[in-house]
Write a protein that holds these residues in place. Sequence first.
Motif, PDB file in Angstrom:
ATOM      1  N   UNK B 507       0.853  -1.183   0.000  1.00 17.42           N
ATOM      2  CA  UNK B 507       0.000   0.000   0.000  1.00 17.42           C
ATOM      3  C   UNK B 507       0.883   1.224   0.000  1.00 17.42           C
ATOM      4  N   UNK B 509       2.691   4.079   1.201  1.00 16.33           N
ATOM      5  CA  UNK B 509       3.209   4.346   2.533  1.00 16.33           C
ATOM      6  C   UNK B 509       2.954   5.809   2.857  1.00 16.33           C
ATOM      7  N   UNK B 510       2.319   6.009   3.975  1.00 20.35           N
ATOM      8  CA  UNK B 510       1.982   7.382   4.321  1.00 20.35           C
ATOM      9  C   UNK B 510       2.954   7.885   5.365  1.00 20.35           C
ATOM     10  N   UNK B 511       3.596   8.974   5.040  1.00 17.98           N
ATOM     11  CA  UNK B 511       4.511   9.581   5.991  1.00 17.98           C
ATOM     12  C   UNK B 511       3.902  10.910   6.390  1.00 17.98           C
ATOM     13  N   UNK B 512       3.729  11.068   7.683  1.00 18.81           N
ATOM     14  CA  UNK B 512       3.083  12.290   8.131  1.00 18.81           C
ATOM     15  C   UNK B 512       4.079  13.127   8.906  1.00 18.81           C
ATOM     16  N   UNK B 514       5.919  15.301  11.434  1.00 23.87           N
ATOM     17  CA  UNK B 514       5.758  15.482  12.862  1.00 23.87           C
ATOM     18  C   UNK B 514       5.466  14.213  13.620  1.00 23.87           C
ATOM     19  N   UNK B 515       5.298  13.084  12.906  1.00 18.90           N
ATOM     20  CA  UNK B 515       4.975  11.846  13.608  1.00 18.90           C
ATOM     21  C   UNK B 515       6.125  11.352  14.472  1.00 18.90           C
ATOM     22  N   UNK B 518       6.417  11.960  18.371  1.00 13.30           N
ATOM     23  CA  UNK B 518       5.673  11.230  19.386  1.00 13.30           C
ATOM     24  C   UNK B 518       6.415   9.953  19.758  1.00 13.30           C
TER      25      UNK B 518
END
Lengths: 270, 528
Positions: B507, B509-512, B514-515, B518
């Motif tokens: 799928x 790949x979602x990189x956000x 500021x992640x 955390x």
Amino acid sequence: MSALDGRAKLPVVLEIRNLSMRFGGLMALSEVALCVRKREIVSLIGPNGAGKTTLFNCITSIHQPDSGLVLLTDQRGTEHNLTRLRPHQVTGLGMARTFQNIRIFPSMTVLENVMVARHCRTKAGILGALFRPPTVIREERDIEEKSYALLKYMGLEAVYDEDACNLAYGQQRRLEIARALATEPFLLLLDEPAAGMNPHETEALRGMILRIRDEAKLSILLIEHDMNMVMSLSDHIYVMEYGCNIAEGSPEEVRANPDVIQAYLGEAHA
Amino acid sequence: MRGIVRSLLVSLWFVFLTFPLLVIKVVPNTGEVIWRWKNAAGIGIGIFFLSFIWRALLVKRGLIPQEEAGIGRLMQYLSTPMNKQRVVVACLLICGWGPLLYTIMGSGWSLDRGLAPPLQDGAFTPLQWAVFVARALATFWQEILAALLSFAAVQHAKGNGARMMAILRRPTQPGPARNITIILLFLCLLPLPYLMKIYQINVLIQTFIWVMLGLGLNIVVGQAGLLVLGYVAFYAVGAYTYALGNALLGGAHIGFWFFLPLGGLFAALAGILLSLPVLRLRGDYLAIVTLGFGEIVRLILESGSLSLLPFVGLLPEHVIHSLPTWMKTPLNFGGPAGIGGIPPPGFFGMRMELDDNLRYVYYIALAMTVFTIIAVSRLRDSRLGRSWMALREDEIACEAMGVDKIKAKLTAFALGACWAGFGGALFAAQTSYINPTSFTFMQSALILSVVVLGGLGSILGVALGACILILLPEYLRAFNEYRMLIFGISMVLMMVFRPQGLIMPKRKRRVIAGMDAVPPASAGGFEA
């Protein structure tokens, strides 16, 4: 807000009148009535098999009731009868739910689970998907950002790229709530959100539900077995047994009601 | 010991199972029966060893306990690290069978080929003995050499293969490396038709068409989770749209480029038509209904014609007279003989040689495959693709989350069928002749195998599956007789060892942003 006179002033969000539903020979619901007002937390309690989840399924149009009315008043004050709508239309009107036995999408990632729920608030179609005009790209980014913000709100941001089935039980419950919130509801239906949680987690969930109600400005209809939670959360409580309403009122009234005590504890205590 | 007994029983069972196919051969014209016993021996010995490998793999995957497999010593042997001495021992063990087999079967087998001296009255002359032993030794050394080489190759390939698979299974990460790989692959495919023979170009075009079919079916089966067994019907719709359309209104200006989109459109309409009655069905029931649909389409094509006359005939006489003729003439499908004379695609009215035409079709097929891959991957990563995935995972939850189930199913069917229609039109243009035998249930099953073998939902996997299932049989024509056997065995093996297919679906790949801020530790528990 526990006093009845204070309650009557608030506008009605969801009203159920004379709802009946029959599975073959079994009367699952008979002449049930219920009312949720704006920004209220209303609880639905009753012994197992009383028809609480069936009522939820009728409200969300998963089941078609045999008779009766389910009226939803949206933010603009328009009244909709939900009994002949399809489930996605009900969600589109602004009512979202969670399930008693968790129904997340197991092999999608946590973020994608929430992104799916943005479906009814977005509109890219086949051509949009194929050609990706700027509006669609913007919409996708918007979906992603809003979903991520919701995960953050529910404390799930660290696991956003995990497959949802790998989440711990409590996390899956929170994911379900996040997913329901992503549809931008004004009425949230929670079906036993505390089932299978330890007292510590239940306490945290209680705080979370209150916070959601106040920050997202929702009304909440809740099915729950944990009496401490129900009594401390609810503005109003409905009690069901064998598919019928047997009592309603503020937590104090319900606690003192002899019918309720009988339904829960049996004849001897009545 | 128990393991050996088990393997023996398994090999006996396999000999029994394959007996009618591999041992008995009836000569068609004379009815004479030939007993090919050496095939039975080969199968028996082969399966005897294979069953050890089979069980070792099962133990390694934790599917059966080691005690049950009875291969404790083998596993112990495998788990200790390799050194040169052990390689030599293993080679000897494996190659030792060569001369033994040679001796056992040699009498029959090598006699046929004139390799060994003939047996006379059950006795060898000393010279014959010498030749026999010499040959046995020669095979022995030959095999040791081959085994050493293959050992080295396997050892080498193990590392590289693992690395290759790791690369293939990595989540898609758009980047220069990936783009360069794709461009290089594309550049390799471009000059092929000028380097290959006609036959090979045809095979490649077929492969491209099958990649398209696989990817189309993948939308329905892999992404939306709707098991469709009559997919070939849509392929037929596309092919017959071009063939019939050309026969009815083809001309100088209406040709392939007109009928290609039309084929896709008609196939999509057929997909919607099929999906309307099956909206409520799932799983097995859906599979059976779609299987029936596929057969109905094939039967209509075979019966030769479709006509409105039964309905038109019900009308009063004078109404019939006033109707246009096309309503009264049956639509002729050509029956089992099919339709011929389908023109190849035109290129701005240019006249082309046969070879050039084929090359042109090759480039069209290549371009359409690229288009399909891009389109399908975009669809997968879109809002629509997510709703299909949700539909596959949980129908009730999907509806409760605001996805219109009916619309999602309809679009999945329509888009899936659409690509089969494109493939069909292209197929008709390639072969210039079509008949119903190209659209049987076997083809449907083969397309489904492409999807399942490659990996449900994986675009790269489906493309790989199409290449394997279409190219391999073409190049392994020598084993034509056993094709189905090999096919079946490999499917069973796939289901046991890699049920998710060769390549797992990837799928986006979602990189956000500021992640990373955390810490993962805060993931558990509520913050009340």
